[in-house]
Motif scaffolding. Structure first.
Motif, mmCIF file in Angstrom:
data_model
loop_
_atom_site.group_PDB
_atom_site.id
_atom_site.type_symbol
_atom_site.label_atom_id
_atom_site.label_comp_id
_atom_site.label_asym_id
_atom_site.label_seq_id
_atom_site.Cartn_x
_atom_site.Cartn_y
_atom_site.Cartn_z
ATOM 1 N N ILE A 1 30.416 36.812 28.913
ATOM 2 C CA ILE A 1 29.489 37.650 29.677
ATOM 3 C C ILE A 1 30.047 37.947 31.061
ATOM 4 C CG2 ILE A 1 27.166 37.779 30.659
ATOM 5 C CD1 ILE A 1 26.310 35.774 28.440
ATOM 6 N N THR A 2 30.499 36.907 31.752
ATOM 7 C CA THR A 2 30.899 37.088 33.153
ATOM 8 C C THR A 2 32.186 37.881 33.309
ATOM 9 O OG1 THR A 2 32.029 34.933 33.136
ATOM 10 C CG2 THR A 2 29.733 34.964 33.855
ATOM 11 N N GLY A 3 33.115 37.754 32.363
ATOM 12 C CA GLY A 3 34.359 38.521 32.463
ATOM 13 C C GLY A 3 34.112 40.024 32.489
ATOM 14 N N PRO A 4 33.433 40.570 31.453
ATOM 15 C CA PRO A 4 33.154 42.007 31.490
ATOM 16 C C PRO A 4 32.218 42.421 32.623
ATOM 17 C CG PRO A 4 32.385 41.022 29.407
ATOM 18 C CD PRO A 4 33.120 39.966 30.156
ATOM 19 N N LEU A 5 31.285 41.538 33.033
ATOM 20 C CA LEU A 5 30.406 41.888 34.147
ATOM 21 C C LEU A 5 31.194 42.158 35.420
ATOM 22 C CD1 LEU A 5 27.238 39.591 33.970
ATOM 23 C CD2 LEU A 5 27.370 42.073 33.645
ATOM 24 N N SER A 6 32.294 41.419 35.610
ATOM 25 C CA SER A 6 33.077 41.623 36.824
ATOM 26 C C SER A 6 33.753 42.997 36.832
ATOM 27 C CB SER A 6 34.120 40.516 36.975
ATOM 28 O OG SER A 6 35.228 40.705 36.110
ATOM 29 N N ASP A 7 34.006 43.572 35.640
ATOM 30 C CA ASP A 7 34.554 44.928 35.594
ATOM 31 C C ASP A 7 33.532 45.955 36.074
ATOM 32 O OD1 ASP A 7 37.080 44.233 34.583
ATOM 33 O OD2 ASP A 7 36.375 44.286 32.506
ATOM 34 N N ARG A 8 32.240 45.647 35.904
ATOM 35 C CA ARG A 8 31.181 46.584 36.296
ATOM 36 C C ARG A 8 30.659 46.314 37.697
ATOM 37 N NH1 ARG A 8 27.104 48.075 31.412
ATOM 38 N NH2 ARG A 8 28.653 48.676 29.862
ATOM 39 N N TRP A 9 30.452 45.056 38.015
ATOM 40 C CA TRP A 9 29.771 44.698 39.255
ATOM 41 C C TRP A 9 30.731 44.410 40.404
ATOM 42 C CZ3 TRP A 9 25.560 40.686 37.342
ATOM 43 C CH2 TRP A 9 24.651 41.356 36.523
ATOM 44 N N GLY A 10 31.998 44.269 40.107
ATOM 45 C CA GLY A 10 32.940 43.848 41.137
ATOM 46 C C GLY A 10 33.164 42.355 41.071
ATOM 47 N N ASN B 1 41.236 49.038 32.529
ATOM 48 C CA ASN B 1 39.851 48.749 32.892
ATOM 49 C C ASN B 1 39.223 47.676 32.011
ATOM 50 O OD1 ASN B 1 39.556 50.120 30.500
ATOM 51 N ND2 ASN B 1 38.172 51.684 31.294
ATOM 52 N N GLN B 2 40.055 46.945 31.264
ATOM 53 C CA GLN B 2 39.559 45.864 30.405
ATOM 54 C C GLN B 2 40.041 44.490 30.872
ATOM 55 O OE1 GLN B 2 41.134 47.336 26.632
ATOM 56 N NE2 GLN B 2 39.142 48.193 26.064
ATOM 57 N N LYS B 3 40.560 44.412 32.096
ATOM 58 C CA LYS B 3 41.137 43.141 32.564
ATOM 59 C C LYS B 3 40.096 42.026 32.649
ATOM 60 C CE LYS B 3 43.244 44.679 36.370
ATOM 61 N NZ LYS B 3 43.204 46.140 36.337
ATOM 62 N N GLY B 4 38.899 42.340 33.177
ATOM 63 C CA GLY B 4 37.862 41.317 33.252
ATOM 64 C C GLY B 4 37.428 40.854 31.874
ATOM 65 N N LEU B 5 37.278 41.804 30.953
ATOM 66 C CA LEU B 5 36.890 41.468 29.586
ATOM 67 C C LEU B 5 37.943 40.583 28.925
ATOM 68 C CD1 LEU B 5 34.979 41.844 27.180
ATOM 69 C CD2 LEU B 5 36.197 43.966 26.638
ATOM 70 N N ILE B 6 39.218 40.941 29.101
ATOM 71 C CA ILE B 6 40.310 40.170 28.513
ATOM 72 C C ILE B 6 40.352 38.764 29.103
ATOM 73 C CG2 ILE B 6 42.831 39.948 28.588
ATOM 74 C CD1 ILE B 6 41.892 41.588 26.257
ATOM 75 N N ASN B 7 40.209 38.660 30.428
ATOM 76 C CA ASN B 7 40.184 37.339 31.046
ATOM 77 C C ASN B 7 39.005 36.520 30.537
ATOM 78 O OD1 ASN B 7 42.153 36.559 33.457
ATOM 79 N ND2 ASN B 7 41.954 38.786 33.441
ATOM 80 N N GLY B 8 37.859 37.181 30.328
ATOM 81 C CA GLY B 8 36.707 36.476 29.794
ATOM 82 C C GLY B 8 36.957 35.936 28.402
ATOM 83 N N PHE B 9 37.501 36.768 27.512
ATOM 84 C CA PHE B 9 37.831 36.315 26.163
ATOM 85 C C PHE B 9 38.860 35.186 26.192
ATOM 86 C CE2 PHE B 9 36.249 40.476 24.366
ATOM 87 C CZ PHE B 9 35.324 39.905 23.514
ATOM 88 N N ASN B 10 39.879 35.346 27.050
ATOM 89 C CA ASN B 10 40.955 34.361 27.127
ATOM 90 C C ASN B 10 40.419 32.995 27.547
ATOM 91 O OD1 ASN B 10 44.086 33.990 27.293
ATOM 92 N ND2 ASN B 10 43.331 33.097 29.185
ATOM 93 N N GLU B 11 39.645 32.972 28.626
ATOM 94 C CA GLU B 11 39.171 31.697 29.146
ATOM 95 C C GLU B 11 38.052 31.120 28.278
ATOM 96 O OE1 GLU B 11 41.130 30.510 31.298
ATOM 97 O OE2 GLU B 11 42.146 32.416 31.592
#
Length: 420
Positions: A289-298, A140-150
């Motif tokens: 911001i946007t990476g983790p937001l996608s984990d919550r908002w879709g 459940n951290q894929k969006g956050l990880i992608n956000g940090f990576n990019e």
């Protein structure tokens, strides 16, 4: 260094290695960014390309995109078998010729060859750094990880574009790129050898969790079978792959035509690079911001509105005529990319099982970076036939709008459900 007995998923549990992988992608971004503003600027001043030689100008990005796309495809599949670290080290070894080819270049073909090696480096190193972090993180951290990576990679692209332009003003373009490139490649290689560990054990643990939740593993498929499945058969992956391809049109626009356009509008190399750097830094920073937001908002809303914001910014960029206006539009373009870029990668990961994830992501990254080649070639043709650098901005705006519409129709509106 963690051993097999301490294999545990999560950013906190693996913070040291995740930081090492973020440093890797930052250095990979620096290697890419050093070619952004200075290399297009060299085309006329150093290599005699006429101002209207658009097809010759775009060839260095076309070649880069083709090579990087093919390496992404192979790297994802090979890393599932051979591990991430060995391919990461190989990627840095392949980057060594890049600064030398630029420094000793006798004509534009040397720059094109430099981009072949840069494409090999980017395809291996960026892919491996991302796959390793996805291995280490929780599902459940894929969006956050992608956000940090990019964030790490594209903030570095923006910083390097401005810094190398500034160094070029002080020491000369070739000298600046040689010194900067050798430092970046040397650091990347040293840290990959002495600080990075392979994450295959974490990937296998993800697959074990998936097996417990969903039953038996899916049947092993060849790369060709998986390529056909992701490219033509699975509707969400088809939509995401075309989106990845088209979103690189705007990055190719920024790389090739934005410096040329700004310089044609009486901006100096440093002034043009500062405006372009805003795009990269906003893109990079906003992904935190946007990476983790996608984990919550879709995923769908962020992807689609990111595309449409980029479309609007691309149209407007050639309708204004002040540095402030260009800077604001570059920032909006960067924020649009921040909305869509990590979210696309996370959405692809949502639609793949753990023991196929690196391969499916490799297929997505193939199509995404093929967008460099396709976009650069099409924009070059358009600029050639219209004898103008303005029409590529309109073309990219139209394509970004249509691509976002496809994603809107193909993806579900509900938040993504992470697979283990």
């Amino acid at each position: 260094m963690q051993n097999q007995h301490s294999v545990e998923h999560g950013i906190k549990a693996n913070l040291n290695q995740i930081i090492q992988q973020l440093i890797q992608v930052f250095l990979v971004g620096l290697a890419l960014g050093m070619t952004r503003t200075v290399v297009p600027g060299l085309a006329e001043t150093e290599f005699g390309l006429a101002a209207q030689a658009f097809m010759s100008l775009v060839m260095f990005v076309v070649v880069f995109g083709l090579v990087k796309a093919c390496m992404n495809l192979l790297a994802g599949h090979l890393s599932d078998r051979w591990g991430r670290r060995s391919l990461l080290v190989a990627g840095w070894l392949l980057a060594i010729p890049v600064p030398f080819l630029i420094y000793f270049a006798q004509d534009w073909s040397w720059i094109v060859w430099a981009m072949v090696f840069l494409g090999l480096n980017q395809g291996l190193c960026w892919s491996m750094a991302l796959n390793s972090k996805l291995d280490l993180a929780k599902a459940n951290q894929k969006g956050l990880i992608n956000g940090f990576n990019e964030f790490s990679g594209y903030a570095a692209v923006g910083i390097a574009g401005w810094l190398t332009a500034y160094l070029a003003e002080l020491y000369g373009a070739r000298e600046a790129l040689l010194g900067f490139g050798l430092v970046v490649v040397g650091l990347g290689l040293i840290l990959a050898i002495w600080k990075v560990i392979d994450t295959r054990a974490w990937s296998e643990l993800h697959q074990h969790h998936h097996r417990q939740t969903n039953g038996a593993d899916p049947e092993k498929s060849s790369l060709a079978q998986m390529f056909g499945y992701a490219t033509f058969k699975q509707p969400q992956l088809v939509a995401l792959n075309q989106a990845g391809l088209v979103e690189k049109f705007i990055d190719a626009l920024v790389w090739i035509f934005m410096p040329v356009y700004l310089i044609s509008q009486a901006q100096s190399l440093v002034q043009a690079s500062a405006i372009i750097a805003i795009y990269g830094v906003v893109w990079g920073g906003s992904q935190l911001i946007t990476g983790p937001l996608s984990d919550r908002w879709g995923r769908r809303g962020l992807i689609v509105w990111g595309f449409w914001l980029c479309a609007i910014s691309s149209f407007a960029f050639v309708l204004v005529d002040t540095a402030w206006a260009w800077s604001i539009l570059a920032a909006l373009m960067g924020f649009g990319m921040a909305m869509l870029y990590p979210t696309l990668g996370a959405a692809v990961a949502d639609n793949s099982v753990p023991n196929q994830r690196a391969t499916i992501l490799g297929i997505y990254r193939f199509w995404r970076d093929f967008g460099y080649a396709a976009g650069a070639f099409l924009m070059g043709l358009l600029a050639f036939y219209t004898e103008s650098v303005i029409w590529p901005f309109y073309f990219v705006g139209i394509m970004m709008f249509l691509s976002g519409l496809w994603v809107w129709l193909a993806l579900p509106a509900s938040p993504a459900k992470a697979k283990s």
